[in-house]
Design a protein around this motif. Structure first.
Motif, PDB file in Angstrom:
ATOM      1  N   PRO A   1       0.831  -1.209   0.000  1.00  0.00           N
ATOM      2  CA  PRO A   1       0.000   0.000   0.000  1.00  0.00           C
ATOM      3  C   PRO A   1       0.864   1.257   0.000  1.00  0.00           C
ATOM      4  N   GLU A   2       0.463   2.233  -0.803  1.00  0.00           N
ATOM      5  CA  GLU A   2       1.230   3.464  -0.933  1.00  0.00           C
ATOM      6  C   GLU A   2       0.901   4.413   0.214  1.00  0.00           C
TER       7      GLU A   2
ATOM      8  N   GLU B   1      14.894   7.182  -2.529  1.00  0.00           N
ATOM      9  CA  GLU B   1      15.765   6.037  -2.805  1.00  0.00           C
ATOM     10  C   GLU B   1      15.566   4.929  -1.782  1.00  0.00           C
ATOM     11  N   ASP B   2      15.363   5.301  -0.536  1.00  0.00           N
ATOM     12  CA  ASP B   2      15.169   4.304   0.531  1.00  0.00           C
ATOM     13  C   ASP B   2      13.706   3.997   0.791  1.00  0.00           C
ATOM     14  N   HIS B   3      12.810   4.849   0.317  1.00  0.00           N
ATOM     15  CA  HIS B   3      11.376   4.663   0.593  1.00  0.00           C
ATOM     16  C   HIS B   3      10.563   4.869  -0.692  1.00  0.00           C
ATOM     17  N   PRO B   4      10.732   3.988  -1.676  1.00  0.00           N
ATOM     18  CA  PRO B   4      10.021   4.170  -2.954  1.00  0.00           C
ATOM     19  C   PRO B   4       8.515   4.027  -2.836  1.00  0.00           C
ATOM     20  N   GLU B   5       8.036   3.410  -1.747  1.00  0.00           N
ATOM     21  CA  GLU B   5       6.595   3.215  -1.586  1.00  0.00           C
ATOM     22  C   GLU B   5       5.894   4.451  -1.033  1.00  0.00           C
ATOM     23  N   VAL B   6       6.653   5.494  -0.715  1.00  0.00           N
ATOM     24  CA  VAL B   6       6.089   6.712  -0.130  1.00  0.00           C
ATOM     25  C   VAL B   6       5.937   7.775  -1.220  1.00  0.00           C
ATOM     26  N   ARG B   7       4.763   8.379  -1.273  1.00  0.00           N
ATOM     27  CA  ARG B   7       4.516   9.481  -2.216  1.00  0.00           C
ATOM     28  C   ARG B   7       4.341  10.768  -1.410  1.00  0.00           C
TER      29      ARG B   7
ATOM     30  N   ARG C   1       4.613   6.337  10.586  1.00  0.00           N
ATOM     31  CA  ARG C   1       6.059   6.111  10.659  1.00  0.00           C
ATOM     32  C   ARG C   1       6.780   6.691   9.431  1.00  0.00           C
ATOM     33  N   PRO C   2       6.275   6.491   8.191  1.00  0.00           N
ATOM     34  CA  PRO C   2       6.957   7.098   7.049  1.00  0.00           C
ATOM     35  C   PRO C   2       7.038   8.623   7.142  1.00  0.00           C
ATOM     36  N   ALA C   3       5.957   9.266   7.621  1.00  0.00           N
ATOM     37  CA  ALA C   3       5.972  10.718   7.748  1.00  0.00           C
ATOM     38  C   ALA C   3       6.992  11.163   8.792  1.00  0.00           C
ATOM     39  N   ALA C   4       7.088  10.416   9.891  1.00  0.00           N
ATOM     40  CA  ALA C   4       8.081  10.739  10.920  1.00  0.00           C
ATOM     41  C   ALA C   4       9.497  10.570  10.369  1.00  0.00           C
ATOM     42  N   LEU C   5       9.706   9.532   9.563  1.00  0.00           N
ATOM     43  CA  LEU C   5      11.024   9.317   8.951  1.00  0.00           C
ATOM     44  C   LEU C   5      11.371  10.458   7.997  1.00  0.00           C
ATOM     45  N   LEU C   6      10.370  10.912   7.213  1.00  0.00           N
ATOM     46  CA  LEU C   6      10.626  12.032   6.313  1.00  0.00           C
ATOM     47  C   LEU C   6      10.928  13.297   7.105  1.00  0.00           C
TER      48      LEU C   6
END
Length: 288
Positions: free
Chosen positions: A92-93, A118-124, A268-273
């Motif tokens: 899921p994106e 490059e490390d998170h291609p599933e994140v838009r 978690r992806p937003a926190a990583l960004l």
């Protein structure tokens, strides 16, 4: 004449009969009644306008059109299974909504997003650029992250770096020769517009608002043509403009803080960004 619809369920019934050469055995394989399978085959024949089976001593065998259809039916069902498998296997994106100032959105942020991708291609990442004064208030609704400009020493969020507001104009522009200074600025609500007006008024410098736009590119283009002076951040001074100073008869401008604002309950992806942007933009601690 419309193309007949080759329903996958009808094709499955057809292939089962062709494989087993029997409506009964095909019905057992498909867990259906023999009459149901017969109806499906008859419906397919009606759609194609041709007989697909005939009976001989070996049972039910495909006709010449039936033999031809068998290959297509296998390919159609295989492609359907491939499509379903690919979509089910797809991760899921995750969408992250980022609000940022126009100059940072076009100069500072793109390379950081590229390295993150490059490390998170599933994140838009959906990025919106513009005036950031009201963006932090919309965290959680319109934005997950906001990089905003604040007066120096004010504002919440994580401090990324300090920026100095500066006057800029075309390299050949002589600001001191203008009796009434033409200025290109942004709409009301922009700190640079407020600071420029306050500084010029305090210095009793005659000026006029010659051009207004929400976009950095438009304001920069007007200034680069020598039609007006403008205000930019020293850290993102466009290459085709030159820095102006008190020697050009212009008053000093305030400094600004660039701060990162995060919505509550970030994914978690937003926190990583957010962490990635903070590392990429922040100045060394000795400069802050």
């Amino acid at each position: 004449m419309t193309t007949p619809d080759l329903d996958p369920d009808l094709l499955k019934a057809f292939l089962a009969v062709a494989e087993h050469r029997s409506f009964t055995r095909a019905a057992n394989q498909l867990n259906r009644t023999q009459s149901a399978v017969s109806v499906q085959v008859r419906r397919l024949e009606e759609r194609l306008g041709t007989r697909l089976f005939q009976r001989n001593r070996d049972g039910v065998v495909p006709t010449a059109p039936g033999d031809e259809l068998r290959t297509y039916a296998q390919r159609i069902l295989a492609l359907q299974a491939e499509a379903v498998g690919a979509l089910r296997a797809r991760k899921p994106e995750t969408v992250i909504r980022l609000g940022v100032m126009d100059d940072y959105g076009t100069i500072v942020i793109p390379p950081l997003l590229a390295s993150f991708a490059e490390d998170h291609p599933e994140v838009r990442v959906e990025i919106e650029t513009g005036l950031t004064a009201t963006m932090p208030a919309q965290l959680g609704e319109a934005y997950d992250l906001v990089i905003a400009m604040h007066p120096e020493g004010h504002g919440d969020g994580a401090l990324l770096r300090h920026e100095q507001a500066v006057w800029a104009a075309a390299k050949s522009y002589a600001a001191g020769s203008q009796a009434t200074l033409p200025v290109a600025l942004y709409p009301p609500g922009c700190l640079f517009r407020q600071w420029a007006a306050d500084a010029l008024d305090a210095a009793r410098r005659s000026w006029r608002l010659a051009f207004v736009s929400r976009t950095l590119a438009a304001v920069e283009a007007i200034a680069a043509q020598g039609l007006a002076v403008t205000v930019v951040k020293a850290g993102t001074l466009p290459g085709r403009l030159r820095l102006l100073s008190d020697r050009d008869g212009l008053p000093p401008l305030p400094g600004a803080d660039i701060r990162l604002h995060r919505a509550r309950d970030l994914s978690r992806p937003a926190a990583l960004l957010a962490d990635h942007l903070q590392r990429g933009i922040s100045e060394p601690a000795t400069l802050c």
